[in-house]
Design a protein around this motif. Structure first.
Motif, mmCIF file in Angstrom:
data_model
loop_
_atom_site.group_PDB
_atom_site.id
_atom_site.type_symbol
_atom_site.label_atom_id
_atom_site.label_comp_id
_atom_site.label_asym_id
_atom_site.label_seq_id
_atom_site.Cartn_x
_atom_site.Cartn_y
_atom_site.Cartn_z
ATOM 1 N N ALA A 233 1.885 1.026 -6.827
ATOM 2 C CA ALA A 233 1.022 -0.149 -6.954
ATOM 3 C C ALA A 233 0.670 -0.651 -5.564
ATOM 4 C CB ALA A 233 1.713 -1.247 -7.763
ATOM 5 N N ALA A 234 -0.514 -1.219 -5.454
ATOM 6 C CA ALA A 234 -0.959 -1.822 -4.198
ATOM 7 C C ALA A 234 -1.606 -3.157 -4.523
ATOM 8 C CB ALA A 234 -1.947 -0.907 -3.476
ATOM 9 N N ALA A 235 -1.162 -4.194 -3.852
ATOM 10 C CA ALA A 235 -1.682 -5.538 -4.137
ATOM 11 C C ALA A 235 -1.182 -6.487 -3.059
ATOM 12 C CB ALA A 235 -1.245 -6.009 -5.516
ATOM 13 N N PHE A 236 -1.637 -7.721 -3.120
ATOM 14 C CA PHE A 236 -1.159 -8.765 -2.226
ATOM 15 C C PHE A 236 0.139 -9.331 -2.819
ATOM 16 C CE2 PHE A 236 -5.819 -8.673 -1.860
ATOM 17 C CZ PHE A 236 -5.927 -8.338 -0.530
ATOM 18 N N ARG A 237 1.197 -9.345 -2.029
ATOM 19 C CA ARG A 237 2.514 -9.714 -2.561
ATOM 20 C C ARG A 237 2.524 -11.107 -3.181
ATOM 21 N NH1 ARG A 237 5.776 -10.491 -5.315
ATOM 22 N NH2 ARG A 237 8.039 -10.253 -5.193
ATOM 23 N N GLU A 238 1.754 -12.024 -2.605
ATOM 24 C CA GLU A 238 1.768 -13.402 -3.101
ATOM 25 C C GLU A 238 1.308 -13.503 -4.550
ATOM 26 O OE1 GLU A 238 0.735 -13.610 1.347
ATOM 27 O OE2 GLU A 238 0.417 -12.274 -0.359
ATOM 28 N N LYS B 61 10.227 -0.830 -4.869
ATOM 29 C CA LYS B 61 9.703 -1.221 -3.561
ATOM 30 C C LYS B 61 9.175 -0.036 -2.757
ATOM 31 C CE LYS B 61 12.542 -5.387 -3.083
ATOM 32 N NZ LYS B 61 13.568 -6.086 -2.268
ATOM 33 N N GLU B 62 9.779 1.134 -2.966
ATOM 34 C CA GLU B 62 9.352 2.315 -2.212
ATOM 35 C C GLU B 62 7.977 2.811 -2.634
ATOM 36 O OE1 GLU B 62 11.546 3.752 -5.852
ATOM 37 O OE2 GLU B 62 11.746 2.138 -4.384
ATOM 38 N N ASN B 63 7.532 2.370 -3.796
ATOM 39 C CA ASN B 63 6.224 2.789 -4.316
ATOM 40 C C ASN B 63 5.222 1.635 -4.343
ATOM 41 O OD1 ASN B 63 6.919 5.516 -4.801
ATOM 42 N ND2 ASN B 63 7.932 4.939 -6.718
ATOM 43 N N TYR B 64 5.500 0.611 -3.544
ATOM 44 C CA TYR B 64 4.630 -0.566 -3.531
ATOM 45 C C TYR B 64 4.053 -0.776 -2.139
ATOM 46 C CZ TYR B 64 3.091 -5.425 -3.751
ATOM 47 O OH TYR B 64 2.346 -6.572 -3.691
ATOM 48 N N THR B 65 2.742 -0.993 -2.074
ATOM 49 C CA THR B 65 2.072 -1.311 -0.815
ATOM 50 C C THR B 65 1.679 -2.775 -0.823
ATOM 51 O OG1 THR B 65 1.193 0.935 -0.582
ATOM 52 C CG2 THR B 65 0.122 -0.805 0.695
ATOM 53 N N ASN B 66 2.265 -3.539 0.083
ATOM 54 C CA ASN B 66 1.936 -4.954 0.214
ATOM 55 C C ASN B 66 0.743 -5.097 1.150
ATOM 56 O OD1 ASN B 66 1.794 -7.702 0.547
ATOM 57 N ND2 ASN B 66 3.758 -7.910 1.601
ATOM 58 N N LEU B 67 -0.421 -5.331 0.587
ATOM 59 C CA LEU B 67 -1.644 -5.405 1.373
ATOM 60 C C LEU B 67 -1.662 -6.602 2.314
ATOM 61 C CD1 LEU B 67 -4.183 -4.504 -1.472
ATOM 62 C CD2 LEU B 67 -3.080 -2.961 0.164
ATOM 63 N N SER B 68 -0.851 -7.610 2.026
ATOM 64 C CA SER B 68 -0.803 -8.801 2.879
ATOM 65 C C SER B 68 -0.220 -8.499 4.251
ATOM 66 C CB SER B 68 0.028 -9.901 2.203
ATOM 67 O OG SER B 68 -0.566 -10.320 0.994
ATOM 68 N N GLU B 69 0.475 -7.379 4.375
ATOM 69 C CA GLU B 69 1.082 -7.028 5.654
ATOM 70 C C GLU B 69 0.063 -6.484 6.649
ATOM 71 O OE1 GLU B 69 4.233 -4.332 4.718
ATOM 72 O OE2 GLU B 69 5.612 -5.938 4.106
ATOM 73 N N ASN B 70 -1.118 -6.145 6.173
ATOM 74 C CA ASN B 70 -2.170 -5.644 7.059
ATOM 75 C C ASN B 70 -3.514 -6.197 6.609
ATOM 76 O OD1 ASN B 70 -3.738 -4.274 8.891
ATOM 77 N ND2 ASN B 70 -3.043 -2.231 8.310
#
Length: 199
Positions: A127-132, A144-153
């Motif tokens: 999954a990829a999304a903004f963590r908030e 967590k290993e398969n999650y992309t937090n877009l808010s970090e970039n």
């Protein structure tokens, strides 16, 4: 072999409410794919009756992202219906046999049953999304290993509004590299979701 399924409305609302920016869908797909083989990327979009979002659909197509479109439903009560969850879920399940990895670009916790179903079939689900605005249950389901937090970039995955931009311009899609080429598909349905530029 990777398939990407983009919940446009979820991402649009998250970026607007959190950062008052637009989403760079092209860069999200590029990041999600990495050095893997992209089989298909589909964005689930809601259109308006005026067709004002056509440039947005064209930009998706130019990036190699298919756009599946529904018309926004408005009821006499004034309520507006916006929902692509079922359509995205059906497509992901139907295409799963031809994929090894499924990426859901959304933070919606309603996709947890889909995640578990695909995992049961032996698929890797990311999954990829903004963590908030990502549901904890979705994060727990993919891991967590398969999650992309877009808010970090945010610089890569967001595009700030600039003065003087034309109303329907969508440069956040045009600036990313094309990852694949696929025709735009239009899905006729009575269900709907708010368009990316809808207020």
């Amino acid at each position: 072999r990777l398939g990407g399924y983009i919940d446009v409305q979820n991402m649009y609302e998250s970026a607007r409410n959190l950062f008052n920016n637009k989403v760079n869908f092209g860069n999200i797909v590029k990041k999600s794919v990495g050095d893997r083989q992209l089989i298909r990327a589909i964005a689930y979009v809601v259109s308006t009756k005026t067709g004002e979002n056509q440039p947005f659909f064209d930009a998706l197509w130019n990036l190699g992202i298919e756009a599946k479109e529904k018309e926004l439903m408005e009821y006499e009560s004034g309520q507006k219906k916006a929902d692509w969850d079922v359509g995205l879920t059906i497509d992901a399940i139907e295409n799963a046999d031809n994929l090894d990895v499924i990426v859901i670009v959304s933070g919606d916790g309603d996709y947890v049953p889909l995640v578990k179903h695909l995992q049961h079939k032996g698929k890797i689900v990311e999954a990829a999304a903004f963590r908030e605005t990502t549901a904890t249950r979705l994060l727990d389901a993919v891991g967590k290993e398969n999650y992309t937090n877009l808010s970090e970039n945010k610089r890569s995955f967001l595009i700030a509004e600039r003065r003087g931009r034309k109303k329907d311009d969508t440069p956040e899609l045009k600036t990313a590299e094309t990852t694949a080429k696929a025709p735009t598909q239009r899905a006729n349905s009575t269900a709907a979701e708010a368009a990316p530029t809808a207020k």
